[in-house]
Design a protein around this motif. Structure first.
Motif, PDB file in Angstrom:
ATOM      1  N   LYS A 107       0.838  -1.208   0.000  1.00 27.39           N
ATOM      2  CA  LYS A 107       0.000   0.000   0.000  1.00 27.39           C
ATOM      3  C   LYS A 107       0.871   1.255   0.000  1.00 27.39           C
ATOM      4  CE  LYS A 107      -3.987   2.054   2.324  1.00 27.39           C
ATOM      5  NZ  LYS A 107      -4.983   1.891   3.431  1.00 27.39           N
ATOM      6  N   LEU A 110       2.402   1.682  -3.463  1.00 30.04           N
ATOM      7  CA  LEU A 110       1.403   2.144  -4.433  1.00 30.04           C
ATOM      8  C   LEU A 110       1.098   3.626  -4.245  1.00 30.04           C
ATOM      9  CD1 LEU A 110      -1.067  -0.883  -4.456  1.00 30.04           C
ATOM     10  CD2 LEU A 110       0.441  -0.158  -6.319  1.00 30.04           C
ATOM     11  N   LEU A 111       1.132   4.088  -3.002  1.00 26.96           N
ATOM     12  CA  LEU A 111       0.924   5.510  -2.742  1.00 26.96           C
ATOM     13  C   LEU A 111       2.045   6.340  -3.353  1.00 26.96           C
ATOM     14  CD1 LEU A 111      -0.599   7.816  -1.347  1.00 26.96           C
ATOM     15  CD2 LEU A 111       0.736   7.340   0.716  1.00 26.96           C
ATOM     16  N   TYR A 113       3.885   5.489  -5.855  1.00 27.26           N
ATOM     17  CA  TYR A 113       3.695   5.406  -7.308  1.00 27.26           C
ATOM     18  C   TYR A 113       2.612   6.381  -7.766  1.00 27.26           C
ATOM     19  CZ  TYR A 113       1.934   3.591 -11.744  1.00 27.26           C
ATOM     20  OH  TYR A 113       1.487   3.475 -13.034  1.00 27.26           O
ATOM     21  N   ASP A 114       1.503   6.429  -7.025  1.00 29.38           N
ATOM     22  CA  ASP A 114       0.377   7.276  -7.407  1.00 29.38           C
ATOM     23  C   ASP A 114       0.732   8.763  -7.319  1.00 29.38           C
ATOM     24  OD1 ASP A 114      -2.404   7.395  -8.221  1.00 29.38           O
ATOM     25  OD2 ASP A 114      -2.813   8.235  -6.240  1.00 29.38           O
ATOM     26  N   LEU A 115       1.627   9.110  -6.391  1.00 30.72           N
ATOM     27  CA  LEU A 115       2.018  10.506  -6.208  1.00 30.72           C
ATOM     28  C   LEU A 115       3.098  10.952  -7.190  1.00 30.72           C
ATOM     29  CD1 LEU A 115       2.128  10.683  -2.305  1.00 30.72           C
ATOM     30  CD2 LEU A 115       0.392  11.695  -3.814  1.00 30.72           C
ATOM     31  N   ASP A 116       3.687  10.015  -7.893  1.00 34.36           N
ATOM     32  CA  ASP A 116       4.800  10.308  -8.798  1.00 34.36           C
ATOM     33  C   ASP A 116       4.269  10.511 -10.218  1.00 34.36           C
ATOM     34  OD1 ASP A 116       7.117  10.449 -10.271  1.00 34.36           O
ATOM     35  OD2 ASP A 116       8.075   8.729  -9.297  1.00 34.36           O
ATOM     36  N   ASP A 117       4.333  11.743 -10.698  1.00 29.19           N
ATOM     37  CA  ASP A 117       3.834  12.054 -12.035  1.00 29.19           C
ATOM     38  C   ASP A 117       4.906  11.932 -13.111  1.00 29.19           C
ATOM     39  OD1 ASP A 117       1.249  12.635 -11.151  1.00 29.19           O
ATOM     40  OD2 ASP A 117       1.790  14.705 -10.656  1.00 29.19           O
ATOM     41  N   CYS A 122       6.674   4.175 -13.093  1.00 29.13           N
ATOM     42  CA  CYS A 122       6.503   2.723 -13.181  1.00 29.13           C
ATOM     43  C   CYS A 122       7.825   1.995 -12.935  1.00 29.13           C
ATOM     44  CB  CYS A 122       5.944   2.348 -14.552  1.00 29.13           C
ATOM     45  SG  CYS A 122       5.806   0.574 -14.827  1.00 29.13           S
TER      46      CYS A 122
END
Length: 206
Positions: A107, A110-111, A113-117, A122
């Protein structure tokens, strides 16, 4: 108290039974060729490490262990081997014995990853989680070191997922755990604070 630290790697604990089943450890503990293996396949395992595979069964009696600990081990197991390991932990623990562990937190990863633009989000996720392979080994020595190193992760977990597996294996009083928060002070010797940072911990009873 009888205490087991499985998948210990180089992180052995005084007064505990330290088991490891990595190919490197097995090679280094093999009579005659062990010294040669230690020179080729690094790192060198401490002398107190015993060979034992939690997924195949440890040479310990039923209901004989008070505490079981593992640090960054379960993510290296396939899901079927994880289930076998939980059955084995439950077998060796005494009634009300304690199982405590820490492992990477899917988790949290994944957070990040989600915050990385960035376009590399990936790739950074795959490297951080050790789910990706940056370079296939070339040459026999590189291949052997990669094979015996056994460093890649096979299955990542969040708390809900690991709690579900523990409950299915028959453990009780399952709870999230954090560095140094156990009432069983013996775990303090086994825990490394850095290995708990941003990670997933749990503690439960047989």
């Amino acid at each position: 108290m009888e205490k087991v630290n499985f998948g210990c790697g180089l992180s052995t604990v005084d007064g505990w039974l330290n088991f490891d089943a990595s190919p490197t450890a097995k090679m280094q503990k093999t009579p005659i060729i062990g010294h040669l293996a230690a020179a080729i396949f690094k790192p060198k395992f401490p002398a107190c490490v015993m060979i034992g595979d939690i997924t195949k069964g440890l040479r310990l009696r039923d209901n004989s262990v008070d505490l079981v600990y593992c640090s960054h081990v379960l993510e290296h197991l396939s899901i079927l081997d994880l289930r076998r390991s939980l059955i084995e932990v439950k077998r060796i623990l005494k009634p009300n014995g304690v199982f405590r562990a820490v492992l990477p937190d899917l988790k949290h990863e994944l957070l990040l990853y989600d915050l990385d633009d960035s376009p590399e989000a990936c790739s950074k996720f795959m490297i951080r989680t050790a789910l990706g392979v940056e370079c296939r080994p070339k040459g026999i020595i590189s291949w052997l070191r990669s094979f015996f190193g056994n460093s890649n992760h096979l299955w990542m977990w969040d708390y809900k997922g690991i709690e579900f597996e523990l409950a299915n294996a028959g453990f009780s009083a399952i709870r999230p755990a954090y560095y140094g928060d156990s009432e069983y002070v013996e775990f303090n010797l086994a825990e490394d604070q850095q290995r708990w940072e941003n990670c997933l911990g749990f503690e439960c009873l047989k």
